[in-house]
Design a protein around this motif. Structure first.
Motif, PDB file in Angstrom:
ATOM      1  N   PHE A  95       6.015  14.664  -9.346  1.00  0.00           N
ATOM      2  CA  PHE A  95       6.666  13.379  -9.527  1.00  0.00           C
ATOM      3  C   PHE A  95       6.370  12.454  -8.353  1.00  0.00           C
ATOM      4  O   PHE A  95       5.990  12.899  -7.268  1.00  0.00           O
ATOM      5  CB  PHE A  95       8.171  13.575  -9.700  1.00  0.00           C
ATOM      6  N   ASP A  96       6.556  11.159  -8.579  1.00  0.00           N
ATOM      7  CA  ASP A  96       6.299  10.166  -7.543  1.00  0.00           C
ATOM      8  C   ASP A  96       7.114  10.466  -6.285  1.00  0.00           C
ATOM      9  O   ASP A  96       8.130  11.176  -6.343  1.00  0.00           O
ATOM     10  CB  ASP A  96       6.650   8.771  -8.067  1.00  0.00           C
ATOM     11  N   PRO A  97       6.688   9.923  -5.140  1.00  0.00           N
ATOM     12  CA  PRO A  97       7.405  10.180  -3.883  1.00  0.00           C
ATOM     13  C   PRO A  97       8.890   9.876  -4.003  1.00  0.00           C
ATOM     14  O   PRO A  97       9.288   8.894  -4.634  1.00  0.00           O
ATOM     15  CB  PRO A  97       6.727   9.225  -2.894  1.00  0.00           C
ATOM     16  N   ARG A  98       9.707  10.699  -3.370  1.00  0.00           N
ATOM     17  CA  ARG A  98      11.156  10.535  -3.434  1.00  0.00           C
ATOM     18  C   ARG A  98      11.590   9.501  -2.396  1.00  0.00           C
ATOM     19  O   ARG A  98      12.089   9.827  -1.316  1.00  0.00           O
ATOM     20  CB  ARG A  98      11.834  11.876  -3.168  1.00  0.00           C
ATOM     21  N   ASP A  99      11.380   8.248  -2.757  1.00  0.00           N
ATOM     22  CA  ASP A  99      11.724   7.167  -1.829  1.00  0.00           C
ATOM     23  C   ASP A  99      12.014   5.912  -2.632  1.00  0.00           C
ATOM     24  O   ASP A  99      11.379   5.687  -3.674  1.00  0.00           O
ATOM     25  CB  ASP A  99      10.563   6.911  -0.859  1.00  0.00           C
ATOM     26  N   PRO A 100      12.935   5.071  -2.173  1.00  0.00           N
ATOM     27  CA  PRO A 100      13.273   3.857  -2.923  1.00  0.00           C
ATOM     28  C   PRO A 100      12.111   2.901  -3.150  1.00  0.00           C
ATOM     29  O   PRO A 100      12.153   2.099  -4.087  1.00  0.00           O
ATOM     30  CB  PRO A 100      14.351   3.197  -2.053  1.00  0.00           C
ATOM     31  N   ILE A 101      11.057   2.960  -2.311  1.00  0.00           N
ATOM     32  CA  ILE A 101       9.942   2.029  -2.498  1.00  0.00           C
ATOM     33  C   ILE A 101       8.914   2.568  -3.493  1.00  0.00           C
ATOM     34  O   ILE A 101       7.914   1.885  -3.771  1.00  0.00           O
ATOM     35  CB  ILE A 101       9.234   1.698  -1.168  1.00  0.00           C
ATOM     36  N   ALA A 102       9.143   3.770  -4.012  1.00  0.00           N
ATOM     37  CA  ALA A 102       8.175   4.394  -4.920  1.00  0.00           C
ATOM     38  C   ALA A 102       8.728   4.466  -6.327  1.00  0.00           C
ATOM     39  O   ALA A 102       9.877   4.137  -6.587  1.00  0.00           O
ATOM     40  CB  ALA A 102       7.808   5.787  -4.410  1.00  0.00           C
ATOM     41  N   GLY A 103       7.885   4.894  -7.242  1.00  0.00           N
ATOM     42  CA  GLY A 103       8.281   5.013  -8.639  1.00  0.00           C
ATOM     43  C   GLY A 103       7.760   3.861  -9.470  1.00  0.00           C
ATOM     44  O   GLY A 103       7.174   2.899  -8.966  1.00  0.00           O
ATOM     45  N   VAL A 104       7.965   3.959 -10.780  1.00  0.00           N
ATOM     46  CA  VAL A 104       7.448   2.961 -11.701  1.00  0.00           C
ATOM     47  C   VAL A 104       7.990   1.581 -11.346  1.00  0.00           C
ATOM     48  O   VAL A 104       9.141   1.434 -10.937  1.00  0.00           O
ATOM     49  CB  VAL A 104       7.817   3.349 -13.151  1.00  0.00           C
ATOM     50  N   ALA A 105       7.131   0.553 -11.458  1.00  0.00           N
ATOM     51  CA  ALA A 105       7.505  -0.838 -11.186  1.00  0.00           C
ATOM     52  C   ALA A 105       8.067  -0.994  -9.777  1.00  0.00           C
ATOM     53  O   ALA A 105       9.069  -1.663  -9.555  1.00  0.00           O
ATOM     54  CB  ALA A 105       8.494  -1.334 -12.231  1.00  0.00           C
ATOM     55  N   SER A 106       7.382  -0.389  -8.807  1.00  0.00           N
ATOM     56  CA  SER A 106       7.849  -0.387  -7.417  1.00  0.00           C
ATOM     57  C   SER A 106       6.797  -0.986  -6.492  1.00  0.00           C
ATOM     58  O   SER A 106       5.663  -1.256  -6.907  1.00  0.00           O
ATOM     59  CB  SER A 106       8.127   1.056  -6.978  1.00  0.00           C
ATOM     60  N   PRO A 107       7.132  -1.176  -5.211  1.00  0.00           N
ATOM     61  CA  PRO A 107       6.127  -1.623  -4.238  1.00  0.00           C
ATOM     62  C   PRO A 107       4.913  -0.705  -4.144  1.00  0.00           C
ATOM     63  O   PRO A 107       3.797  -1.175  -3.902  1.00  0.00           O
ATOM     64  CB  PRO A 107       6.914  -1.654  -2.926  1.00  0.00           C
ATOM     65  N   VAL A 108       5.109   0.593  -4.328  1.00  0.00           N
ATOM     66  CA  VAL A 108       3.972   1.516  -4.293  1.00  0.00           C
ATOM     67  C   VAL A 108       3.002   1.207  -5.429  1.00  0.00           C
ATOM     68  O   VAL A 108       1.779   1.208  -5.241  1.00  0.00           O
ATOM     69  CB  VAL A 108       4.461   2.975  -4.353  1.00  0.00           C
ATOM     70  N   TYR A 109       3.522   0.918  -6.612  1.00  0.00           N
ATOM     71  CA  TYR A 109       2.657   0.554  -7.730  1.00  0.00           C
ATOM     72  C   TYR A 109       1.952  -0.773  -7.454  1.00  0.00           C
ATOM     73  O   TYR A 109       0.787  -0.960  -7.848  1.00  0.00           O
ATOM     74  CB  TYR A 109       3.468   0.483  -9.020  1.00  0.00           C
ATOM     75  N   ASP A 110       2.636  -1.684  -6.793  1.00  0.00           N
ATOM     76  CA  ASP A 110       1.993  -2.952  -6.423  1.00  0.00           C
ATOM     77  C   ASP A 110       0.796  -2.705  -5.506  1.00  0.00           C
ATOM     78  O   ASP A 110      -0.226  -3.390  -5.600  1.00  0.00           O
ATOM     79  CB  ASP A 110       2.996  -3.873  -5.721  1.00  0.00           C
ATOM     80  N   GLN A 111       0.932  -1.731  -4.614  1.00  0.00           N
ATOM     81  CA  GLN A 111      -0.177  -1.403  -3.714  1.00  0.00           C
ATOM     82  C   GLN A 111      -1.383  -0.892  -4.492  1.00  0.00           C
ATOM     83  O   GLN A 111      -2.531  -1.163  -4.133  1.00  0.00           O
ATOM     84  CB  GLN A 111       0.273  -0.343  -2.703  1.00  0.00           C
ATOM     85  N   ALA A 112      -1.123  -0.157  -5.566  1.00  0.00           N
ATOM     86  CA  ALA A 112      -2.228   0.336  -6.394  1.00  0.00           C
ATOM     87  C   ALA A 112      -3.032  -0.823  -6.957  1.00  0.00           C
ATOM     88  O   ALA A 112      -4.266  -0.781  -7.003  1.00  0.00           O
ATOM     89  CB  ALA A 112      -1.687   1.212  -7.520  1.00  0.00           C
ATOM     90  N   LEU A 113      -2.332  -1.872  -7.389  1.00  0.00           N
ATOM     91  CA  LEU A 113      -3.018  -3.025  -7.968  1.00  0.00           C
ATOM     92  C   LEU A 113      -3.679  -3.884  -6.898  1.00  0.00           C
ATOM     93  O   LEU A 113      -4.837  -4.300  -7.043  1.00  0.00           O
ATOM     94  CB  LEU A 113      -2.018  -3.868  -8.768  1.00  0.00           C
ATOM     95  N   ASN A 114      -2.978  -4.141  -5.816  1.00  0.00           N
ATOM     96  CA  ASN A 114      -3.448  -5.108  -4.823  1.00  0.00           C
ATOM     97  C   ASN A 114      -4.403  -4.535  -3.789  1.00  0.00           C
ATOM     98  O   ASN A 114      -5.162  -5.292  -3.165  1.00  0.00           O
ATOM     99  CB  ASN A 114      -2.249  -5.735  -4.109  1.00  0.00           C
TER     100      ASN A 114
END
Length: 425
Positions: free
Chosen positions: A378-397
Motif C-alpha cells: 500500500f501507499d506510504p503511511r503518511d498524510p501527504i501520500a495516497g490517492v489524490a495526494s501531493p505524492v501523486y502530484d509529484q508523479a505527474l509534475n
C-alpha cells in the motif's frame, strides 16, 4: 370459561395498536463511477429490497480531492453521511484530521465479521498506528499485467495452454517486449504515461520490488531508497527510449492502445478487467487475452495496491445512536458477504471467505491474480501520500518529465525529496 375467539380478537387489536418498528435510514456517500458505480447501486438496491427495516439513501460524489474535502468539512459540522466508501491510502490524512470514528470489536460482531476474515495487507492499512481499526476493507485493487496472446504466439512466453510464462526478471520482461515488438505490437507495452496514477503505481511497484520505501520515519527516500527510486525511474525511461511505451498517453488512450489490439501488454488496474470481458462477450475484442500479477522484475514480489473500504465519519460533536450504528454495521456486514458481485468489477474481495469460495475461484482471470493480495504494497503511511495526494502530484509534475527525458532521474528524485520534505514539516 375464557372465550377463545374474544381473546384472540383482543390480542390482534393490541398488536395492531402497537407502533410499528422505526425504519432506520442509512445515509451513504460513495465516489464510485462507471462500472463500479453500476455494481454498487445494484448492491444497494438489493440490500434495500431485503431489509425493509433499514434503507440506504445513497449519493455518489466526485472522486478524488473534492470527495475528501467534502468529508472533512461535513464531519466538522456534523452534516456528513452515516457511512461512506474510503480509500485506505487516505487513512493517514483522515486520522490526522480526526474525521473517522473507530470501528470497535462490538461493531464487528454486529456486522458478523472478525479481523481474521480479512487479508492482513488490507487490514493493516485500515488501522491506525495504535492498532485501532478505522475502516472495514471491501476490496484490494492493484495493477496487473494484461497480455494479448496473439503477439506472443511462437515465442517462449506462452505455455502449451496459452498462458503467460517465462517472465521472472526485468531482463526476461524486456525480452518479451522485444519479441512482441518483432511480432508487430506498437507499442508493445501500454500504460498511462501522461498521468499521475499510472506512473506512480508502476514506479512504486518497481521501488517496492527492490525492497525500497518512499517515506521512512518522516523522511522522503532516505539512504539507499533514493538510489532505488532512481533505478525505478531509469527503467521506465528506458522503456520509453526504446519505444516500448507510448509518449504522454492519457488514461483513456492507454487503455485504447491495448483494447484495440495495438499493444501486447498493458499494466493497469484490475478495474479494467470488465472492459476486456465485455468486449470479448460482444465479439469486438479480436484477440485472446489474460491477466496476471505483475511479475517480479526486481527481486522482491510486491505490487502497488489500495483498497476501497467502508468508514464511519464523525458527526461534529454528536454521537451516533446505538440503533443507527447497528444499522450501519448491518449494511457493512451484508456488503462484505455479497462481495462476489463486486468482484465482477475485477477487484479482489478483502473478505477472505468470498475470495476463497468456489465461486470466486472459478472467476477468471481474477482467481489467477488474487495471489497478489498477500504481497500487496500500500501507499506510504503518511498524510501527504495516497490517492489524490501531493505524492501523486509529484508523479505527474516530476516523474513524467523524467521518464520523457526532460529531467534526469537523479534530479527528479532530488526534487521530490526537497518538495515533499517541505510539506512534511
Amino acid at each position: 370459561m375464557i372465550n377463545l375467539r374474544t381473546t384472540m380478537a383482543a390480542s390482534l387489536a393490541a398488536l395492531m395498536a402497537m407502533p410499528a418498528a422505526a425504519q432506520e435510514t442509512v445515509v451513504w456517500w460513495d465516489f464510485l463511477a462507471g462500472g463500479d458505480g453500476v455494481r454498487m447501486k445494484s448492491l444497494i438496491e438489493q440490500f434495500n429490497e431485503e431489509h425493509p427495516e433499514i434503507q440506504i439513501d445513497g449519493t455518489t460524489l466526485e472522486w478524488g480531492v473534492p470527495f475528501y474535502t467534502k468529508v472533512r468539512t461535513s464531519a466538522a459540522v456534523g452534516q456528513g453521511p452515516d457511512v461512506m466508501t474510503y480509500h485506505l491510502s487516505r487513512l493517514p490524512l483522515a486520522l490526522e484530521e480526526g474525521v473517522l470514528s473507530p470501528i470497535t470489536d462490538e461493531d464487528m460482531q454486529v456486522a458478523g465479521l472478525s479481523e481474521e476474515d480479512f487479508f492482513p495487507s488490507a487490514l493493516e492499512a485500515a488501522k491506525g498506528p495504535d492498532g485501532q481499526l478505522y475502516a472495514v476493507p471491501f476490496d484490494i485493487h492493484s495493477i496487473v499485467l494484461y497480455y494479448n496472446k496473439s503477439y506472443l504466439e511462437g515465442t517462449d512466453y506462452l505455455d502449451e495452454n496459452g498462458e503467460l510464462t517465462g517472465i521472472d526478471s526485468l531482463e526476461s520482461f524486456e525480452a518479451a517486449l522485444q519479441a512482441a515488438a518483432a511480432n508487430g505490437a506498437n507499442p508493445p507495452l501500454s500504460y498511462q504515461t501522461g498521468g499521475e496514477g499510472g506512473v506512480w503505481r508502476i514506479f512504486y511497484t518497481l521501488l517496492a520490488q527492490q525492497g525500497g520505501e518512499f517515506i521512512v520515519d518522516g523522511e522522503v527516500l532516505p539512504g539507499d531508497n533514493a538510489d532505488k527510486a532512481v533505478t525505478a525511474l531509469q527503467t521506465m525511461r528506458h522503456w520509453a527510449e526504446e519505444g516500448w511505451t507510448p509518449e504522454q498517453a492519457e488514461y483513456e488512450a492507454s487503455v485504447a492502445l491495448f483494447s484495440s489490439g495495438q499493444s501486447a501488454f498493458q499494466i493497469n488496474g484490475v478495474w479494467e478487467v470488465p472492459t476486456q470481458v465485455d468486449m470479448a462477450e460482444a465479439g469486438t475484442l479480436g484477440y485472446e487475452w489474460g491477466a496476471v500479477q505483475v511479475p517480479t522484475l526486481m527481486g522482491t514480489e510486491a505490487t502497488w495496491a489500495d483498497s476501497h473500504a467502508f468508514a464511519i465519519p464523525v458527526q461534529g460533536d454528536e454521537e451516533m445512536s446505538p440503533e443507527k450504528r447497528e444499522a450501519v454495521m448491518t449494511v457493512i456486514g451484508w456488503m462484505e458477504e455479497h462481495a462476489i458481485q463486486w468482484a465482477s468489477a475485477g477487484h479482489i474481495p478483502a473478505y477472505r471467505p468470498i475470495t476463497e469460495s468456489d465461486e470466486y475461484q472459478q472467476m477468471e482471470p481474477n482467481a489467477t491474480y488474487a495471489s497478489l493480495a498477500d504481497t500487496a504494497v500500500f501507499d506510504p503511511r503518511d498524510p501527504i501520500a495516497g490517492v489524490a495526494s501531493p505524492v501523486y502530484d509529484q508523479a505527474l509534475n516530476i516523474m513524467v518529465p523524467a521518464i520523457a527525458g526532460y529531467l534526469s532521474p537523479e534530479d527528479a528524485v532530488a526534487q521530490m525529496q526537497s518538495d515533499l520534505s517541505g510539506m512534511m514539516q
